[in-house]
Design a protein around this motif. Structure first.
Motif, PDB file in Angstrom:
ATOM      1  N   ALA A 167     -33.071 -23.342 -89.184  1.00  0.00           N
ATOM      2  CA  ALA A 167     -32.575 -24.272 -88.163  1.00  0.00           C
ATOM      3  C   ALA A 167     -33.352 -24.137 -86.861  1.00  0.00           C
ATOM      4  O   ALA A 167     -33.425 -25.074 -86.069  1.00  0.00           O
ATOM      5  N   ALA A 168     -33.963 -22.966 -86.631  1.00  0.00           N
ATOM      6  CA  ALA A 168     -34.785 -22.786 -85.437  1.00  0.00           C
ATOM      7  C   ALA A 168     -36.195 -23.337 -85.664  1.00  0.00           C
ATOM      8  O   ALA A 168     -37.035 -23.299 -84.777  1.00  0.00           O
ATOM      9  N   GLY A 169     -36.459 -23.845 -86.863  1.00  0.00           N
ATOM     10  CA  GLY A 169     -37.766 -24.453 -87.157  1.00  0.00           C
ATOM     11  C   GLY A 169     -38.779 -23.458 -87.677  1.00  0.00           C
ATOM     12  O   GLY A 169     -39.944 -23.801 -87.873  1.00  0.00           O
ATOM     13  N   MET A 404     -26.527 -23.664 -79.518  1.00  0.00           N
ATOM     14  CA  MET A 404     -26.862 -24.703 -80.488  1.00  0.00           C
ATOM     15  C   MET A 404     -28.357 -24.670 -80.835  1.00  0.00           C
ATOM     16  O   MET A 404     -29.207 -24.907 -79.987  1.00  0.00           O
ATOM     17  N   LEU A 405     -28.643 -24.391 -82.090  1.00  0.00           N
ATOM     18  CA  LEU A 405     -30.030 -24.427 -82.568  1.00  0.00           C
ATOM     19  C   LEU A 405     -30.466 -25.877 -82.784  1.00  0.00           C
ATOM     20  O   LEU A 405     -29.621 -26.731 -83.006  1.00  0.00           O
ATOM     21  N   PRO A 406     -31.722 -26.225 -82.716  1.00  0.00           N
ATOM     22  CA  PRO A 406     -32.845 -25.282 -82.590  1.00  0.00           C
ATOM     23  C   PRO A 406     -33.187 -24.911 -81.140  1.00  0.00           C
ATOM     24  O   PRO A 406     -34.015 -24.033 -80.945  1.00  0.00           O
ATOM     25  N   GLU A 410     -31.843 -19.132 -75.356  1.00  0.00           N
ATOM     26  CA  GLU A 410     -32.876 -18.099 -75.577  1.00  0.00           C
ATOM     27  C   GLU A 410     -34.170 -18.707 -76.091  1.00  0.00           C
ATOM     28  O   GLU A 410     -35.262 -18.360 -75.624  1.00  0.00           O
ATOM     29  N   LEU A 411     -34.037 -19.600 -77.065  1.00  0.00           N
ATOM     30  CA  LEU A 411     -35.255 -20.196 -77.638  1.00  0.00           C
ATOM     31  C   LEU A 411     -35.966 -21.097 -76.635  1.00  0.00           C
ATOM     32  O   LEU A 411     -37.187 -21.222 -76.665  1.00  0.00           O
ATOM     33  N   ILE A 416     -40.671 -22.036 -73.407  1.00  0.00           N
ATOM     34  CA  ILE A 416     -41.248 -22.386 -72.109  1.00  0.00           C
ATOM     35  C   ILE A 416     -42.282 -21.330 -71.709  1.00  0.00           C
ATOM     36  O   ILE A 416     -43.415 -21.654 -71.332  1.00  0.00           O
ATOM     37  N   GLY A 417     -41.885 -20.068 -71.832  1.00  0.00           N
ATOM     38  CA  GLY A 417     -42.797 -18.990 -71.436  1.00  0.00           C
ATOM     39  C   GLY A 417     -44.088 -19.025 -72.234  1.00  0.00           C
ATOM     40  O   GLY A 417     -45.196 -18.971 -71.676  1.00  0.00           O
TER      41      GLY A 417
END
Ligand SMILES: Cc1cc2nc3c(=O)[nH]c(=O)nc-3n(C[C@H](O)[C@H](O)[C@H](O)COP(=O)(O)OP(=O)(O)OC[C@H]3O[C@@H](n4cnc5c(N)ncnc54)[C@H](O)[C@@H]3O)c2cc1C
Length: 429
Positions: A167-169, A404-406, A410-411, A416-417
């Protein structure tokens, strides 16, 4: 029959309607956009708001709200007009969804899963590359899905979470679709499947794997599996902290057959969309934009002694309360500004700056809504967190946004970083 939104106001009684979150002239919206968004706000305030507490308390699906969404045409908000929908583009949908979220988070969040089945197969797919014959076939198929929604009030959901990295790809979905004559046989499991037991079709993301093939994200399929299909079952409890009306239980698929017309996107198009249309994953944020506004609205009303069901005691004269409201207003305007910009630039092949802004908008809304709700409780005080008032629910619902993923909070930070510091393909070797 569908009653168009915007025409229902006369029947809404004498409730003083809230001002829109995004004032149409100030945000340069067209009359057509304003009519759709106003319809959503009126329905949310005059009907959904009073039902929200019971759905939350009992963790039950807002079935009655869905009948109203169908009656007012909002179930087909992003279905093209030629197919009987309201023809709303991405921005219009997002602004309308924020207004629904302001009054019932669970309805807005589940409505998002439903609307995405039409938004992704509709305006989004129109932006992507397809052969002429594939596009014609897609046009024929999506008309089937649109008709079910517009004519019959069919509800679609969007389960893609599986509890792993898919789900996070990160990897291919573990739910597998084996091609067979005239369709696929689907096997797998989806967790946190909002609308489970209540959707008519589960819009499942899965991996097509023919005999002898290995699993690849390129072969992701987006299939509308009928809830009544043999081999489909809903299991597990649902008793969460917030967003209780979403009824996000576990879905199991055991040798479930689906026909070819179940495909909401042609082969390869979901993979293309995930790469080229990243704002497709920003659609969970409108609900929380609405919750952020709701936390602010509640605080102003409470300090003015105007919240129904509470004594008409004013608390607005204390300087500390005024400073807190000022801080909330500044935070809310910051969230609104970045979010409005991000939903306004959703398109195929956005620039790097636009993608970074979309992550930043998602982060700002998801974290900001809960920060505002927490500040609202601190500012209003103990009586404001009683379960008889909406703020306590807004606080719990808003806590769910950054999970909520993705695009969890945190993600978003992670992406972004990394993407700010590295160009595509760049390494430190
Ligand atoms: C109310 C509600 C409704 C939902 N409805 C739906 C729905 O309808 N359909 C659906 O598909 N899902 C839905 N979800 C699920 C949601 O999108 C997430 O999949 C779910 O919350 C993930 O939970 P998890 O603990 O298994 O996450 P995990 O995968 O265990 O991840 C935990 C955390 O670790 C971080 N993380 C995960 N992967 C990475 C990585 N590769 N790199 C760095 N950090 C990472 C993320 O921040 C994540 O929040 C819903 C969730 C909620 C709370």
């Amino acid at each position: 029959m569908t009653v168009q939104v915007g025409k229902t106001t006369a029947t809404m009684g004498k409730i003083a309607l809230d001002a829109p979150i995004f004032d149409p002239p100030a945000f340069r919206l067209t009359n057509e956009q304003a009519a759709i968004i106003t319809g959503a706000r009126e329905l949310g305030q005059t009907v959904f708001a009073s039902r929200a507490a019971a759905y939350d308390r009992d963790a039950t699906f807002p079935t009655e709200n869905y009948k109203d969404l169908h009656r007012t045409g909002l179930l087909g908000i992003s279905i093209p007009k030629k197919h009987g929908g309201l023809g709303a583009d991405y921005q219009t949908y997002a602004l309308a969804a924020a207004e629904i979220g302001r009054y019932c988070g669970a309805t807005a969040l589940t409505w998002n899963m439903h609307v995405c089945s039409t938004l992704w197969s509709g305006p989004l797919a129109d932006d992507l590359d397809m052969d002429v014959s594939v596009r014609a076939e897609h046009e024929r198929r999506r008309a089937i899905h649109y008709k079910r929604i517009v004519d019959d009030g069919a509800i679609y959901s969007q389960p893609f979470s599986e509890g792993g990295a898919a789900a996070a790809g990160g990897v291919a979905f573990g739910t597998e679709a084996k091609p067979v004559k005239d369709g696929w046989i689907v096997n797998g499991k989806k967790i946190f499947a909002s609308l489970s037991g209540h959707a008519d079709y589960y819009g499942v993301l899965c991996t097509e794997i023919a005999e002898g093939q290995t699993s690849s994200r390129r072969n992701t399929l987006y299939l509308a599996i009928p809830a009544k299909a043999s081999g489909v079952s809903v299991v597990g409890d649902w008793d969460p902290l917030g967003m209780r009306g979403t009824v996000s239980r576990t879905l199991l698929f055991k040798d479930a057959f689906v026909e070819e017309d179940a495909a909401l996107m042609p082969r390869g198009v979901y993979f293309q969309a995930a790469l080229r249309w990243p704002h497709m994953f920003l659609t969970l944020s409108p609900t929380y934009m609405g919750l952020a506004q709701a936390a602010y609205d509640f605080t102003v009303r409470y300090l003015r002694g105007e919240v129904p069901g509470t004594p008409p005691v004013k608390r607005r004269m204390y300087p500390t309360k005024q400073i807190a409201v000022a801080q909330m207003q500044i935070k809310l305007e910051q969230i609104k500004t970045i979010w409005f910009q991000a939903v306004s630039e959703a398109r195929a092949n956005p620039s790097k700056e636009q993608v970074l802004r979309a992550y930043a908008a998602q982060y700002s809304v998801m974290e900001g809504a809960n920060e505002l709700a927490a500040l609202a409780i601190r500012t209003c005080g103990g009586q404001a967190m009683l379960k008889s008032l909406a703020l306590e629910r807004i606080y719990r619902d808003s806590r769910c946004g950054s999970l909520m993923l993705p695009w969890t909070a945190e993600l978003c930070l992670d992406r972004i970083g990394r993407e700010a510091l590295y160009e595509a393909g760049e390494t430190d070797d």
